[in-house]
Enzyme design. Structure first.
Site, PDB file in Angstrom:
ATOM      1  N   LYS A  72       0.846  -1.203   0.000  1.00 19.92           N
ATOM      2  CA  LYS A  72       0.000   0.000   0.000  1.00 19.92           C
ATOM      3  C   LYS A  72       0.886   1.260   0.000  1.00 19.92           C
ATOM      4  O   LYS A  72       0.677   2.179  -0.812  1.00 19.92           O
ATOM      5  CB  LYS A  72      -0.920   0.005   1.231  1.00 19.92           C
ATOM      6  N   HIS A 187       7.651   9.615  20.943  1.00 20.34           N
ATOM      7  CA  HIS A 187       8.266  10.019  22.211  1.00 20.34           C
ATOM      8  C   HIS A 187       7.302  10.786  23.111  1.00 20.34           C
ATOM      9  O   HIS A 187       7.603  11.878  23.580  1.00 20.34           O
ATOM     10  CB  HIS A 187       9.534  10.850  21.961  1.00 20.34           C
ATOM     11  N   HIS A 222      14.796  21.122  19.804  1.00 22.23           N
ATOM     12  CA  HIS A 222      14.059  19.857  19.591  1.00 22.23           C
ATOM     13  C   HIS A 222      14.730  19.135  18.411  1.00 22.23           C
ATOM     14  O   HIS A 222      15.928  18.870  18.454  1.00 22.23           O
ATOM     15  CB  HIS A 222      12.582  20.228  19.368  1.00 22.23           C
ATOM     16  N   LYS A 255      25.243  26.665  24.974  1.00 25.40           N
ATOM     17  CA  LYS A 255      24.520  25.395  24.953  1.00 25.40           C
ATOM     18  C   LYS A 255      25.150  24.462  23.926  1.00 25.40           C
ATOM     19  O   LYS A 255      25.497  24.879  22.831  1.00 25.40           O
ATOM     20  CB  LYS A 255      23.063  25.666  24.578  1.00 25.40           C
ATOM     21  N   GLY A 258      22.497  18.578  21.106  1.00 28.13           N
ATOM     22  CA  GLY A 258      22.633  17.112  21.073  1.00 28.13           C
ATOM     23  C   GLY A 258      22.898  16.529  22.455  1.00 28.13           C
ATOM     24  O   GLY A 258      23.081  15.318  22.582  1.00 28.13           O
ATOM     25  N   HIS A 261      18.351  16.389  28.197  1.00 32.91           N
ATOM     26  CA  HIS A 261      16.989  15.992  27.844  1.00 32.91           C
ATOM     27  C   HIS A 261      16.007  16.488  28.888  1.00 32.91           C
ATOM     28  O   HIS A 261      16.325  16.573  30.063  1.00 32.91           O
ATOM     29  CB  HIS A 261      16.877  14.466  27.704  1.00 32.91           C
ATOM     30  N   ASP A 312      19.833  12.837  19.233  1.00 36.57           N
ATOM     31  CA  ASP A 312      20.308  13.593  18.075  1.00 36.57           C
ATOM     32  C   ASP A 312      21.817  13.552  17.857  1.00 36.57           C
ATOM     33  O   ASP A 312      22.281  13.692  16.726  1.00 36.57           O
ATOM     34  CB  ASP A 312      19.879  15.065  18.191  1.00 36.57           C
ATOM     35  N   ARG A 337       8.783  10.622  12.691  1.00 37.38           N
ATOM     36  CA  ARG A 337       7.898  11.066  13.783  1.00 37.38           C
ATOM     37  C   ARG A 337       6.459  11.256  13.323  1.00 37.38           C
ATOM     38  O   ARG A 337       5.536  11.289  14.154  1.00 37.38           O
ATOM     39  CB  ARG A 337       8.470  12.331  14.436  1.00 37.38           C
ATOM     40  N   ARG A 356      -6.977  23.730  26.560  1.00 36.25           N
ATOM     41  CA  ARG A 356      -7.049  25.183  26.774  1.00 36.25           C
ATOM     42  C   ARG A 356      -6.642  25.450  28.221  1.00 36.25           C
ATOM     43  O   ARG A 356      -7.493  25.525  29.112  1.00 36.25           O
ATOM     44  CB  ARG A 356      -8.479  25.660  26.498  1.00 36.25           C
TER      45      ARG A 356
HETATM   46  C1  LIG Z   1      14.924  14.615  19.931  1.00 40.48           C
HETATM   47  C2  LIG Z   1      15.016  15.767  20.865  1.00 40.48           C
HETATM   48  O1  LIG Z   1      14.291  16.689  20.746  1.00 40.48           O
HETATM   49  S1  LIG Z   1      16.143  15.622  22.122  1.00 40.48           S
HETATM   50  C3  LIG Z   1      16.508  17.288  22.570  1.00 40.48           C
HETATM   51  C4  LIG Z   1      17.315  17.964  21.506  1.00 40.48           C
HETATM   52  N1  LIG Z   1      17.762  19.292  21.945  1.00 40.48           N
HETATM   53  C5  LIG Z   1      19.053  19.559  22.193  1.00 40.48           C
HETATM   54  O2  LIG Z   1      19.940  18.726  22.066  1.00 40.48           O
HETATM   55  C6  LIG Z   1      19.342  20.977  22.584  1.00 40.48           C
HETATM   56  C7  LIG Z   1      20.329  21.042  23.750  1.00 40.48           C
HETATM   57  N2  LIG Z   1      19.690  20.646  24.993  1.00 40.48           N
HETATM   58  C8  LIG Z   1      18.876  21.495  25.664  1.00 40.48           C
HETATM   59  O3  LIG Z   1      18.705  22.657  25.299  1.00 40.48           O
HETATM   60  C9  LIG Z   1      18.163  20.979  26.895  1.00 40.48           C
HETATM   61  O4  LIG Z   1      18.905  19.942  27.490  1.00 40.48           O
HETATM   62  C10 LIG Z   1      16.734  20.473  26.559  1.00 40.48           C
HETATM   63  C11 LIG Z   1      15.934  21.533  25.772  1.00 40.48           C
HETATM   64  C12 LIG Z   1      16.783  19.206  25.725  1.00 40.48           C
HETATM   65  C13 LIG Z   1      16.015  20.158  27.857  1.00 40.48           C
HETATM   66  O5  LIG Z   1      15.844  21.380  28.537  1.00 40.48           O
HETATM   67  P1  LIG Z   1      15.567  21.427  30.103  1.00 40.48           P
HETATM   68  O6  LIG Z   1      14.635  20.342  30.495  1.00 40.48           O
HETATM   69  O7  LIG Z   1      15.180  22.822  30.408  1.00 40.48           O
HETATM   70  O8  LIG Z   1      17.027  21.120  30.658  1.00 40.48           O
HETATM   71  P2  LIG Z   1      17.489  20.970  32.164  1.00 40.48           P
HETATM   72  O9  LIG Z   1      16.395  21.367  33.104  1.00 40.48           O
HETATM   73  O10 LIG Z   1      18.037  19.593  32.303  1.00 40.48           O
HETATM   74  O11 LIG Z   1      18.666  21.984  32.292  1.00 40.48           O
HETATM   75  C14 LIG Z   1      19.441  21.980  33.481  1.00 40.48           C
HETATM   76  C15 LIG Z   1      20.649  22.862  33.304  1.00 40.48           C
HETATM   77  O12 LIG Z   1      21.538  22.264  32.371  1.00 40.48           O
HETATM   78  C16 LIG Z   1      21.835  23.140  31.322  1.00 40.48           C
HETATM   79  N3  LIG Z   1      21.851  22.401  30.076  1.00 40.48           N
HETATM   80  C17 LIG Z   1      20.918  21.531  29.654  1.00 40.48           C
HETATM   81  N4  LIG Z   1      21.252  21.058  28.441  1.00 40.48           N
HETATM   82  C18 LIG Z   1      22.429  21.665  28.115  1.00 40.48           C
HETATM   83  C19 LIG Z   1      23.260  21.598  26.995  1.00 40.48           C
HETATM   84  N5  LIG Z   1      22.928  20.825  25.946  1.00 40.48           N
HETATM   85  N6  LIG Z   1      24.381  22.328  26.973  1.00 40.48           N
HETATM   86  C20 LIG Z   1      24.713  23.103  28.024  1.00 40.48           C
HETATM   87  N7  LIG Z   1      23.950  23.219  29.125  1.00 40.48           N
HETATM   88  C21 LIG Z   1      22.820  22.511  29.165  1.00 40.48           C
HETATM   89  C22 LIG Z   1      20.667  24.104  31.296  1.00 40.48           C
HETATM   90  O13 LIG Z   1      21.027  25.337  30.706  1.00 40.48           O
HETATM   91  C23 LIG Z   1      20.327  24.223  32.745  1.00 40.48           C
HETATM   92  O14 LIG Z   1      21.197  25.142  33.337  1.00 40.48           O
HETATM   93  P3  LIG Z   1      20.614  26.326  34.242  1.00 40.48           P
HETATM   94  O15 LIG Z   1      19.854  25.644  35.330  1.00 40.48           O
HETATM   95  O16 LIG Z   1      21.834  27.058  34.669  1.00 40.48           O
HETATM   96  O17 LIG Z   1      19.726  27.098  33.297  1.00 40.48           O
HETATM   97  O1  LIG Z   2      10.785  14.108  24.438  1.00 37.54           O
HETATM   98  C1  LIG Z   2      11.320  15.198  24.176  1.00 37.54           C
HETATM   99  O2  LIG Z   2      11.170  16.223  24.865  1.00 37.54           O
HETATM  100  C2  LIG Z   2      12.203  15.339  22.992  1.00 37.54           C
HETATM  101  C3  LIG Z   2      12.595  14.045  22.367  1.00 37.54           C
HETATM  102  O3  LIG Z   2      13.521  13.380  22.790  1.00 37.54           O
HETATM  103  C4  LIG Z   2      11.815  13.560  21.236  1.00 37.54           C
HETATM  104  O4  LIG Z   2      10.809  14.173  20.876  1.00 37.54           O
HETATM  105  O5  LIG Z   2      12.204  12.533  20.649  1.00 37.54           O
END
Ligand SMILES: CC(=O)SCCNC(=O)CCNC(=O)[C@H](O)C(C)(C)COP(=O)(O)OP(=O)(O)OC[C@H]1O[C@@H](n2cnc3c(N)ncnc32)[C@H](O)[C@@H]1OP(=O)(O)O
Ligand SMILES: O=C([O-])CC(=O)C(=O)O
Length: 376
Positions: A72, A187, A222, A255, A258, A261, A312, A337, A356
């Site tokens: 399909k 996820h 993300h 930041k 990769g 989380h 990632d 996804r 909402r």
């Molecule tokens: C498939 C996906 O979507 S997976 C996610 C992909 N995104 C990334 O790889 C982007 C880089 N990572 C990030 O920005 C974050 O880790 C996120 C968005 C994934 C999660 O965000 P949060 O839940 O807010 O992270 P968390 O609460 O664990 O952060 C704790 C501390 O670690 C720091 N931190 C978290 N991730 C990173 C990073 N990748 N590099 C440096 N510092 C980081 C934050 O800045 C935070 O510091 P602060 O308290 O001084 O502000």
């Molecule tokens: O669950 C999340 O916040 C991000 C993630 O790892 C995904 O969407 O695969």
């Protein structure tokens, strides 16, 4: 097992926003399950089509069901001429995620979901068409070539690589793509899926839900992180250089894409799987630099910050080893996804109340409107 973090604070962290039977994150098994199956087992034993069937229809298929499902999907690959016309007008400078967003939206104009009874069929059409859609645009805008999207590819994984490179891909590359698409498929209530569910909760159509989700996935916090990770590691000439560059970035409080989380606390179970594939590709290519640099980044980030690679990070080197241009990394995530998004839309529709939430008001106190001459 990978456990979840203690969750609280901004970003709705830790708040239950609905129910799902589709996946668990940071709870059982290696830390990620789709309908009760551990993602590691699915990635080791299944094709992406089997996992799409599981996510969208509830169970892993029998051989007969899989054969019918693949047939399909293969029959649904052609691009309508009006969609090709739109794709040909999008410039080479556009980001392919914007192309996917526009392509998905255009498809919704041409093949509108007329009722929710069509939800599986419109999803299957998107699954079949998305790899060819983005690669049609890529080849036309970058190489002036109008590609044939009805290829001999046996799977969505093969279809992506075939339509990108214009030839049957190596089996190793197809195997990596199968695993990659499985790892990215679902996820729970991540940002893009939540976008899709909010849209679904207004009783909107499937294409609108998916178009919105693509927009949410695009950002570097993300899905866009796999491209950002590639831009980082390609600047590193050796593991020692990687260590120096990372230490500098951490000192400047930058930041590192990769890593980290929102839910997992110590590891992302998808990382071990894609890391192993990246190593295999590095060896097969006879050039392990990107892999070695990535391994050093992983060690430095854990040592310095207790931050771990998410899904990632090793996708960047794996995709690069397969000759995939960096800007096409996140569109592959979309091709995968889509299954999770669509299944969440269906789940939301089956038990819906409009989403909402409320807000804490932090603005000015009530005041009266002055005539324009008296303002300023
Ligand atoms: C498939 C996906 O979507 S997976 C996610 C992909 N995104 C990334 O790889 C982007 C880089 N990572 C990030 O920005 C974050 O880790 C996120 C968005 C994934 C999660 O965000 P949060 O839940 O807010 O992270 P968390 O609460 O664990 O952060 C704790 C501390 O670690 C720091 N931190 C978290 N991730 C990173 C990073 N990748 N590099 C440096 N510092 C980081 C934050 O800045 C935070 O510091 P602060 O308290 O001084 O502000
Ligand atoms: O669950 C999340 O916040 C991000 C993630 O790892 C995904 O969407 O695969």
């Amino acid at each position: 097992m990978s456990t979840g973090k203690v969750l609280s604070g901004a970003g709705l962290r830790g708040q239950v926003a609905g129910k799902t039977a589709l996946s668990t994150v940071g709870k059982t098994g290696s830390g990620l399950t789709y309908r009760g199956y551990d993602v590691k087992d699915l990635a080791a034993q299944c094709s992406f089509e089997e996992v799409a069937h599981l996510i969208l229809k509830g169970e892993l298929p029998t051989q007969a069901e899989l054969t019918a499902y693949k047939a399909k999907l293969k029959s649904l690959r052609s691009l309508p001429q009006a969609l090709k016309d739109v794709l040909e007008r999008i410039p080479a400078s556009a980001h392919p995620m914007d192309v996917m967003r526009t392509g998905c939206s255009m498809l919704g104009n041409l093949e509108t979901e007329q009722s929710f009874a069509q939800q599986q069929d419109v999803t299957d059409r998107m699954l079949a068409i998305f790899p060819g859609l983005v690669n049609y645009w890529y080849n036309y805008s970058h190489h002036g070539k109008r590609i044939e999207v009805e290829t001999g590819a046996d799977s969505i994984a093969e279809q992506f690589l075939w339509t990108l490179h214009g030839k049957k891909p190596a089996q190793l590359h197809v195997d990596v793509m199968q695993a990659s698409l499985i790892l990215y498929a679902e996820h729970e209530f991540n940002a893009s899926t939540f976008t899709a569910r909010v849209c679904a909760s207004t009783l909107s159509d499937m294409h609108s839900c998916i178009t919105g989700a693509i927009g949410s996935l695009r950002g570097p916090l993300h899905g866009g992180a796999n491209e950002a990770a590639m831009e980082l590691i390609e600047k590193m000439v050796s593991p020692d250089d990687a260590e120096q560059k990372l230490l500098g970035m951490l000192a400047r409080k930058e930041k590192i894409m990769g890593f980290g989380h929102a839910i997992y606390s110590e590891s992302d179970p998808r990382n071990a799987v894609i890391k192993e594939w990246s190593e295999k590709l590095a060896k097969a290519n006879g050039d392990t630099k990107l892999y070695d640099v990535s391994v050093r980044c992983e060690a430095v980030m854990w040592r310095e910050k207790k931050l771990f690679c998410n899904a990632d990070f090793f996708h960047a080197s794996a995709y690069n080893y397969m000759g995939i241009p960096t800007k096409l990394f996140t569109p592959i995530f979309v091709c995968s996804r889509l299954t999770g998004w669509a299944a969440h839309v269906m789940e939301q529709r089956a038990d819906n109340r409009i989403i909402r939430p409320s807000a804490d008001y932090v603005g000015v106190e009530p005041r009266s409107v002055k005539p324009i001459a008296q303002r300023g």
